[in-house]
Write an enzyme that holds these catalytic residues in place. Structure first.
Site, PDB file in Angstrom:
ATOM      1  N   ASN A   9     -80.355 -66.152 -38.841  1.00  0.00           N
ATOM      2  CA  ASN A   9     -80.192 -64.736 -38.492  1.00  0.00           C
ATOM      3  C   ASN A   9     -80.973 -63.914 -39.526  1.00  0.00           C
ATOM      4  OD1 ASN A   9     -79.317 -62.158 -37.950  1.00  0.00           O
ATOM      5  ND2 ASN A   9     -77.209 -62.498 -38.642  1.00  0.00           N
ATOM      6  N   TRP A  10     -82.137 -63.441 -39.099  1.00  0.00           N
ATOM      7  CA  TRP A  10     -83.002 -62.734 -40.061  1.00  0.00           C
ATOM      8  C   TRP A  10     -82.550 -61.307 -40.324  1.00  0.00           C
ATOM      9  CZ3 TRP A  10     -88.596 -64.236 -38.028  1.00  0.00           C
ATOM     10  CH2 TRP A  10     -88.793 -65.605 -38.235  1.00  0.00           C
ATOM     11  N   LYS A  11     -81.602 -60.829 -39.541  1.00  0.00           N
ATOM     12  CA  LYS A  11     -81.107 -59.447 -39.699  1.00  0.00           C
ATOM     13  C   LYS A  11     -82.272 -58.465 -39.628  1.00  0.00           C
ATOM     14  CE  LYS A  11     -77.173 -61.308 -42.065  1.00  0.00           C
ATOM     15  NZ  LYS A  11     -76.073 -61.156 -42.988  1.00  0.00           N
ATOM     16  N   HIS A  96     -71.288 -59.936 -34.541  1.00  0.00           N
ATOM     17  CA  HIS A  96     -71.498 -60.162 -35.975  1.00  0.00           C
ATOM     18  C   HIS A  96     -70.700 -59.121 -36.763  1.00  0.00           C
ATOM     19  CE1 HIS A  96     -73.398 -60.412 -39.880  1.00  0.00           C
ATOM     20  NE2 HIS A  96     -73.810 -61.617 -39.526  1.00  0.00           N
ATOM     21  N   GLU A  98     -71.378 -57.426 -39.303  1.00  0.00           N
ATOM     22  CA  GLU A  98     -72.093 -56.191 -39.663  1.00  0.00           C
ATOM     23  C   GLU A  98     -72.078 -55.211 -38.497  1.00  0.00           C
ATOM     24  OE1 GLU A  98     -75.592 -58.190 -41.043  1.00  0.00           O
ATOM     25  OE2 GLU A  98     -74.475 -58.847 -42.805  1.00  0.00           O
ATOM     26  N   GLU A 180     -67.192 -66.700 -39.583  1.00  0.00           N
ATOM     27  CA  GLU A 180     -67.840 -66.081 -40.742  1.00  0.00           C
ATOM     28  C   GLU A 180     -66.822 -65.190 -41.453  1.00  0.00           C
ATOM     29  OE1 GLU A 180     -72.349 -65.930 -40.347  1.00  0.00           O
ATOM     30  OE2 GLU A 180     -71.598 -64.137 -39.383  1.00  0.00           O
ATOM     31  N   GLY A 186     -73.283 -62.584 -47.273  1.00  0.00           N
ATOM     32  CA  GLY A 186     -74.220 -61.907 -48.170  1.00  0.00           C
ATOM     33  C   GLY A 186     -73.676 -61.675 -49.566  1.00  0.00           C
ATOM     34  N   SER A 225     -72.983 -66.964 -46.668  1.00  0.00           N
ATOM     35  CA  SER A 225     -73.604 -67.471 -47.897  1.00  0.00           C
ATOM     36  C   SER A 225     -73.880 -68.979 -47.860  1.00  0.00           C
ATOM     37  CB  SER A 225     -72.759 -67.104 -49.126  1.00  0.00           C
ATOM     38  OG  SER A 225     -72.716 -65.705 -49.285  1.00  0.00           O
ATOM     39  N   GLY A 246     -77.880 -66.497 -42.934  1.00  0.00           N
ATOM     40  CA  GLY A 246     -78.554 -65.207 -43.075  1.00  0.00           C
ATOM     41  C   GLY A 246     -79.654 -65.299 -44.116  1.00  0.00           C
ATOM     42  N   GLY A 247     -79.350 -64.853 -45.339  1.00  0.00           N
ATOM     43  CA  GLY A 247     -80.346 -64.759 -46.403  1.00  0.00           C
ATOM     44  C   GLY A 247     -81.203 -65.997 -46.585  1.00  0.00           C
TER      45      GLY A 247
HETATM   46  P1  PGA Z   1     -75.594 -64.809 -45.299  1.00  0.00           P
HETATM   47  O1  PGA Z   1     -75.381 -64.154 -43.840  1.00  0.00           O
HETATM   48  O2  PGA Z   1     -75.961 -66.244 -45.075  1.00  0.00           O
HETATM   49  O3  PGA Z   1     -76.699 -64.010 -45.917  1.00  0.00           O
HETATM   50  O4  PGA Z   1     -74.293 -64.666 -46.018  1.00  0.00           O
HETATM   51  C1  PGA Z   1     -74.752 -64.881 -42.829  1.00  0.00           C
HETATM   52  C2  PGA Z   1     -74.631 -64.037 -41.595  1.00  0.00           C
HETATM   53  O5  PGA Z   1     -74.442 -62.830 -41.725  1.00  0.00           O
HETATM   54  O6  PGA Z   1     -74.750 -64.522 -40.464  1.00  0.00           O
END
Ligand code: PGA
Length: 264
Positions: A9-11, A96, A98, A180, A186, A225, A246-247
């Site tokens: 997930n590149w956001k 998600h 966010e 999650e 993050g 994470s 994500g990251g």
């Molecule tokens: P993260 O994000 O790996 O940067 O914690 C995961 C996600 O939001 O799907």
């Protein structure tokens, strides 16, 4: 159950040229025929097409990070499920944290997105998870294990029942659940193997309660994470059927290592 699933997930990151480089490098490293696990890349809308072109000869699938819960019409700035299919997406991430917590998405909106996306033939990664405050409350209120679990599981039960209630046994097989914990996204904090196993077992119980015929085949991913330094511990948890990253999916080296740890 299908193969394990690794979703990047590149956001809201990467311009098209960067997206081209990253997805191209990933396909090169994996090799076009790699299918030891299913890999999905979810770039921002603006990079869907370049990523689609880079992965077209490989087994990597294209996914979107969001979708709108109406078929078409006067919804400025939104993108429908059929537009995602038209853009080459096979997957979409829905719910998600966010989007729930920063953009105020409700369980009802998420239910609409799930149902429209399924009817358009998209596969879904449905995100669920508790906030830090909810986890702390569960610990504070827990006189015994059962009460602690009831409080801890309650936000996940609400999110899943609401999102999945209109689906039938066949439709639910197009869904993967991503657990999650919001406090792990993050932040560099990861749930322990025991914490992950406890919630994944609960999600499985809930799935089989809601869908006795196919609940056992739904993949349950962990996200929050996920990094090269913790992926081995995470995938060693028996109940983990893949990861949402994500990251660490923004670097080809780390994402490649994560994929190899999951699929071999
Ligand atoms: P993260 O994000 O790996 O940067 O914690 C995961 C996600 O939001 O799907």
């Amino acid at each position: 159950m299908d193969k394990k699933l690794v979703v990047g997930n590149w956001k809201m990151n990467l311009l098209r040229e960067e997206a081209r480089e990253l997805s191209g490098a990933l396909v090169n490293l994996l090799g076009e025929g790699y299918d030891a696990c299913q890999v999905v890349l979810a770039p921002p809308y603006t990079a869907l097409e370049v990523v689609r072109n880079c992965i077209s000869a490989s087994n990597v699938d294209l996914g979107a990070q969001n979708v709108f819960g109406e078929v078409r019409g006067a919804f400025t700035g939104e993108v429908s499920a059929s537009m995602l299919v038209d853009a080459g997406c096979r997957w979409v991430i829905i719910g998600h944290s966010e989007r729930r917590h920063i953009l105020g998405e409700t369980n009802e909106q998420i239910r609409e997105k799930v149902s429209l996306s399924i009817s358009c033939g998209l596969k879904i990664i449905l995100c669920v998870g508790e906030t830090e405050a909810q986890r702390e409350e569960a610990i504070r209120k827990s006189e015994d294990v059962l009460t602690r679990r009831r409080f801890l599981f309650s936000p996940i039960r609400t999110q899943m029942e609401s999102a999945l209630r209109s689906l039938d046994e066949k439709q639910v097989s197009d869904i993967a659940i991503a657990y999650e914990p919001v406090w792990a996204i993050g932040t560099g904090k990861t749930a322990t193997s025991l914490e992950i196993a406890e919630i994944h077992q609960y999600i499985r119980e809930l799935l089989t309660e809601m869908f006795p015929g196919s609940g056992n085949n739904v993949r349950i991913l962990y996200g929050g994470s996920v990094k090269t330094c913790n992926i081995e511990d995470i995938v060693s948890v028996e109940e983990v059927d893949g990861v949402l990253v994500g990251g660490a999916s923004l670097s080809v080296d780390s994402f490649f290592k994560i994929i190899k740890s999951v699929g071999g």
